[in-house]
Design a protein around this motif. Structure first.
Motif, PDB file in Angstrom:
ATOM      1  N   PHE A 113       0.823  -1.207   0.000  1.00 60.31           N
ATOM      2  CA  PHE A 113       0.000   0.000   0.000  1.00 60.31           C
ATOM      3  C   PHE A 113       0.861   1.264   0.000  1.00 60.31           C
ATOM      4  O   PHE A 113       0.534   2.253  -0.669  1.00 60.31           O
ATOM      5  CB  PHE A 113      -0.923   0.004   1.215  1.00 60.31           C
ATOM      6  N   ALA A 114       1.971   1.236   0.751  1.00 58.24           N
ATOM      7  CA  ALA A 114       2.831   2.414   0.816  1.00 58.24           C
ATOM      8  C   ALA A 114       3.459   2.728  -0.534  1.00 58.24           C
ATOM      9  O   ALA A 114       3.533   3.890  -0.950  1.00 58.24           O
ATOM     10  CB  ALA A 114       3.922   2.205   1.868  1.00 58.24           C
ATOM     11  N   LEU A 115       3.912   1.707  -1.226  1.00 60.58           N
ATOM     12  CA  LEU A 115       4.512   1.911  -2.550  1.00 60.58           C
ATOM     13  C   LEU A 115       3.465   2.405  -3.549  1.00 60.58           C
ATOM     14  O   LEU A 115       3.723   3.292  -4.366  1.00 60.58           O
ATOM     15  CB  LEU A 115       5.153   0.612  -3.044  1.00 60.58           C
ATOM     16  N   PHE A 116       2.287   1.810  -3.494  1.00 62.99           N
ATOM     17  CA  PHE A 116       1.201   2.229  -4.377  1.00 62.99           C
ATOM     18  C   PHE A 116       0.846   3.690  -4.146  1.00 62.99           C
ATOM     19  O   PHE A 116       0.749   4.486  -5.084  1.00 62.99           O
ATOM     20  CB  PHE A 116      -0.014   1.336  -4.129  1.00 62.99           C
ATOM     21  N   SER A 117       0.680   4.046  -2.895  1.00 65.62           N
ATOM     22  CA  SER A 117       0.294   5.411  -2.556  1.00 65.62           C
ATOM     23  C   SER A 117       1.423   6.400  -2.820  1.00 65.62           C
ATOM     24  O   SER A 117       1.210   7.477  -3.384  1.00 65.62           O
ATOM     25  CB  SER A 117      -0.124   5.477  -1.088  1.00 65.62           C
ATOM     26  N   GLY A 118       2.638   6.039  -2.404  1.00 64.13           N
ATOM     27  CA  GLY A 118       3.773   6.943  -2.547  1.00 64.13           C
ATOM     28  C   GLY A 118       4.096   7.274  -3.982  1.00 64.13           C
ATOM     29  O   GLY A 118       4.569   8.371  -4.277  1.00 64.13           O
ATOM     30  N   HIS A 119       3.818   6.351  -4.896  1.00 61.51           N
ATOM     31  CA  HIS A 119       4.079   6.591  -6.317  1.00 61.51           C
ATOM     32  C   HIS A 119       2.836   7.061  -7.061  1.00 61.51           C
ATOM     33  O   HIS A 119       2.855   7.169  -8.290  1.00 61.51           O
ATOM     34  CB  HIS A 119       4.645   5.330  -6.965  1.00 61.51           C
ATOM     35  N   GLN A 120       1.759   7.306  -6.313  1.00 62.69           N
ATOM     36  CA  GLN A 120       0.531   7.857  -6.888  1.00 62.69           C
ATOM     37  C   GLN A 120       0.044   7.035  -8.083  1.00 62.69           C
ATOM     38  O   GLN A 120      -0.334   7.566  -9.126  1.00 62.69           O
ATOM     39  CB  GLN A 120       0.748   9.306  -7.297  1.00 62.69           C
ATOM     40  N   VAL A 186      -7.739  -1.354 -18.388  1.00 64.30           N
ATOM     41  CA  VAL A 186      -6.686  -0.600 -19.078  1.00 64.30           C
ATOM     42  C   VAL A 186      -7.285   0.344 -20.113  1.00 64.30           C
ATOM     43  O   VAL A 186      -6.846   1.480 -20.272  1.00 64.30           O
ATOM     44  CB  VAL A 186      -5.693  -1.563 -19.745  1.00 64.30           C
ATOM     45  N   ALA A 187      -8.306  -0.123 -20.811  1.00 62.15           N
ATOM     46  CA  ALA A 187      -8.914   0.683 -21.870  1.00 62.15           C
ATOM     47  C   ALA A 187      -9.548   1.958 -21.326  1.00 62.15           C
ATOM     48  O   ALA A 187      -9.621   2.970 -22.032  1.00 62.15           O
ATOM     49  CB  ALA A 187      -9.956  -0.143 -22.612  1.00 62.15           C
ATOM     50  N   GLN A 188      -9.974   1.934 -20.073  1.00 60.68           N
ATOM     51  CA  GLN A 188     -10.672   3.083 -19.522  1.00 60.68           C
ATOM     52  C   GLN A 188      -9.785   4.040 -18.728  1.00 60.68           C
ATOM     53  O   GLN A 188     -10.226   5.107 -18.339  1.00 60.68           O
ATOM     54  CB  GLN A 188     -11.827   2.601 -18.628  1.00 60.68           C
ATOM     55  N   LEU A 189      -8.538   3.648 -18.494  1.00 61.05           N
ATOM     56  CA  LEU A 189      -7.642   4.497 -17.709  1.00 61.05           C
ATOM     57  C   LEU A 189      -6.714   5.309 -18.601  1.00 61.05           C
ATOM     58  O   LEU A 189      -6.313   4.855 -19.676  1.00 61.05           O
ATOM     59  CB  LEU A 189      -6.803   3.640 -16.755  1.00 61.05           C
ATOM     60  N   ASP A 190      -6.372   6.484 -18.150  1.00 61.88           N
ATOM     61  CA  ASP A 190      -5.409   7.322 -18.850  1.00 61.88           C
ATOM     62  C   ASP A 190      -4.015   6.957 -18.360  1.00 61.88           C
ATOM     63  O   ASP A 190      -3.610   7.329 -17.267  1.00 61.88           O
ATOM     64  CB  ASP A 190      -5.686   8.799 -18.582  1.00 61.88           C
ATOM     65  N   ASN A 191      -3.295   6.202 -19.189  1.00 63.18           N
ATOM     66  CA  ASN A 191      -1.926   5.805 -18.848  1.00 63.18           C
ATOM     67  C   ASN A 191      -0.948   6.388 -19.855  1.00 63.18           C
ATOM     68  O   ASN A 191       0.078   5.809 -20.163  1.00 63.18           O
ATOM     69  CB  ASN A 191      -1.819   4.273 -18.824  1.00 63.18           C
ATOM     70  N   SER A 192      -1.303   7.574 -20.379  1.00 60.61           N
ATOM     71  CA  SER A 192      -0.494   8.185 -21.436  1.00 60.61           C
ATOM     72  C   SER A 192       0.920   8.509 -20.969  1.00 60.61           C
ATOM     73  O   SER A 192       1.855   8.551 -21.760  1.00 60.61           O
ATOM     74  CB  SER A 192      -1.171   9.457 -21.948  1.00 60.61           C
ATOM     75  N   GLY A 193       1.078   8.743 -19.677  1.00 60.95           N
ATOM     76  CA  GLY A 193       2.410   9.020 -19.149  1.00 60.95           C
ATOM     77  C   GLY A 193       3.177   7.768 -18.796  1.00 60.95           C
ATOM     78  O   GLY A 193       4.347   7.834 -18.405  1.00 60.95           O
ATOM     79  N   HIS A 194       2.543   6.606 -18.956  1.00 65.00           N
ATOM     80  CA  HIS A 194       3.162   5.305 -18.681  1.00 65.00           C
ATOM     81  C   HIS A 194       3.735   5.232 -17.268  1.00 65.00           C
ATOM     82  O   HIS A 194       4.777   4.628 -17.043  1.00 65.00           O
ATOM     83  CB  HIS A 194       4.261   5.003 -19.708  1.00 65.00           C
ATOM     84  N   ASN A 195       3.024   5.809 -16.316  1.00 60.87           N
ATOM     85  CA  ASN A 195       3.524   5.789 -14.938  1.00 60.87           C
ATOM     86  C   ASN A 195       2.404   5.640 -13.910  1.00 60.87           C
ATOM     87  O   ASN A 195       2.571   5.964 -12.736  1.00 60.87           O
ATOM     88  CB  ASN A 195       4.321   7.060 -14.644  1.00 60.87           C
ATOM     89  N   THR A 196       1.238   5.139 -14.344  1.00 57.88           N
ATOM     90  CA  THR A 196       0.124   4.995 -13.411  1.00 57.88           C
ATOM     91  C   THR A 196      -0.292   3.543 -13.203  1.00 57.88           C
ATOM     92  O   THR A 196      -1.096   3.258 -12.320  1.00 57.88           O
ATOM     93  CB  THR A 196      -1.101   5.790 -13.895  1.00 57.88           C
ATOM     94  N   ILE A 197       0.221   2.624 -14.012  1.00 60.43           N
ATOM     95  CA  ILE A 197      -0.087   1.200 -13.892  1.00 60.43           C
ATOM     96  C   ILE A 197       1.221   0.448 -13.710  1.00 60.43           C
ATOM     97  O   ILE A 197       2.173   0.677 -14.457  1.00 60.43           O
ATOM     98  CB  ILE A 197      -0.827   0.672 -15.133  1.00 60.43           C
ATOM     99  N   ALA A 198       1.282  -0.462 -12.730  1.00 56.74           N
ATOM    100  CA  ALA A 198       2.567  -1.096 -12.440  1.00 56.74           C
ATOM    101  C   ALA A 198       2.407  -2.481 -11.819  1.00 56.74           C
ATOM    102  O   ALA A 198       1.378  -2.806 -11.220  1.00 56.74           O
ATOM    103  CB  ALA A 198       3.391  -0.210 -11.507  1.00 56.74           C
ATOM    104  N   ILE A 199       3.456  -3.282 -11.965  1.00 51.63           N
ATOM    105  CA  ILE A 199       3.655  -4.503 -11.187  1.00 51.63           C
ATOM    106  C   ILE A 199       4.624  -4.125 -10.073  1.00 51.63           C
ATOM    107  O   ILE A 199       5.719  -3.618 -10.339  1.00 51.63           O
ATOM    108  CB  ILE A 199       4.246  -5.630 -12.040  1.00 51.63           C
ATOM    109  N   ILE A 200       4.236  -4.356  -8.825  1.00 49.91           N
ATOM    110  CA  ILE A 200       5.048  -3.928  -7.684  1.00 49.91           C
ATOM    111  C   ILE A 200       5.912  -5.087  -7.203  1.00 49.91           C
ATOM    112  O   ILE A 200       5.429  -6.028  -6.585  1.00 49.91           O
ATOM    113  CB  ILE A 200       4.159  -3.387  -6.550  1.00 49.91           C
TER     114      ILE A 200
END
Length: 266
Positions: A113-120, A186-200
């Motif tokens: 949770f901390a990594l998810f939150s800290g990296h927004q 994925v289709a509904q999220l804005d991931n244009s900056g390639h920094n909002t979806i991740a494998i932790i």
């Protein structure tokens, strides 16, 4: 979504118990669930909402923050829970939909949770340990990475911000299988900056049983992976403003070689 609770179907904490954590786990659990391990080895910085699918009333009522019992397919029931208790769920910063077969502990979940939150992040999934029973090697932990930005996640144990969940909630009831469900996210999220979806990778979990879902079409980004420091478990990732910054550019071919080496040794 509905804005009122239905207290006749939801068991809440006893009087005097605190419900003030920023994070929530929602899980469908059976009599064979491993969720008890999630509260071991540390003080949880999260609340738990268990939805029991079995036949014995109140089986886990005293083992969670919120308790619900009903029959049905996992994601369809979760969609109902989110709809019915949105006023409650929306107060949390992030929600992890953990599969009951996963083995982990409170310290590791706190870190997740901390990594998810800290990296927004908007949407993520914990990596799987190398002893896991899993269908896709891409989701196995890369020990030299803190996280890897991707173009999608697995539906086994996604973690979402409450804002993301509000946006994706309609997809939970409109899917044919877990692969199509993850693709809709994925289709509904804005991931244009390639920094909002991740494998932790910094908070891996173990899949104790084979997970029979279709392989999602997910790839790594070729840039902006996040490399862990040796002491990442002690770093203070304390708020949603992203105070912790550890972004490093990585050569893609090195990532592939390291992952292959780990798979070979495993």
């Amino acid at each position: 979504m509905q804005s009122s609770l239905a207290p006749n179907t939801l068991t809440v904490p006893k009087e005097g118990s605190a419900v003030n954590n920023r994070f929530l786990i929602i899980a469908r659990v059976s009599d064979q669930s491993h969720h008890a391990t999630w509260l071991e080895s540390g003080h949880p910085h999260f609340d738990t909402f268990l939805s029991y699918s079995g036949d014995t009333p109140n089986t886990y009522q005293n083992a969670c923050t919120f308790y619900d019992q009903q029959k049905g397919e996992r994601w369809s029931v979760i969609a109902t829970i989110v709809e019915q208790y949105w006023e409650l769920i929306s107060t949390y910063e992030a929600i992890w939909f953990a599969d009951e077969t996963l083995l982990t502990n409170a310290t590791n979940i706190n870190r997740l949770f901390a990594l998810f939150s800290g990296h927004q992040l908007a949407l993520a999934h914990p990596a799987f340990t190398f002893d896991s029973h899993h269908h896709n090697a891409l989701f196995l932990q890369h020990p030299r990475m803190l996280m890897r930005f991707t173009n999608g996640v697995d539906a086994t144990a996604p973690i979402m911000s409450s804002t993301t969940l509000a946006q994706l909630h309609p997809t939970l009831t409109n899917h044919n299988n877990t692969r199509s469900l993850a693709q809709q996210w994925v289709a509904q999220l804005d991931n244009s900056g390639h920094n909002t979806i991740a494998i932790i990778d910094g908070a891996p979990v173990s899949a104790s049983q084979p997970i029979t879902v279709n392989k999602p079409e997910v790839t790594h980004r070729t840039r902006n992976t996040v490399s862990p420091l040796k002491i990442y478990s002690t770093l203070k990732i304390s708020n949603s403003q992203g105070n912790f910054q550890a972004y490093l550019r990585a050569q893609w071919h090195k990532v592939i070689l390291n992952l292959r080496a780990q798979l070979t040794r495993g």
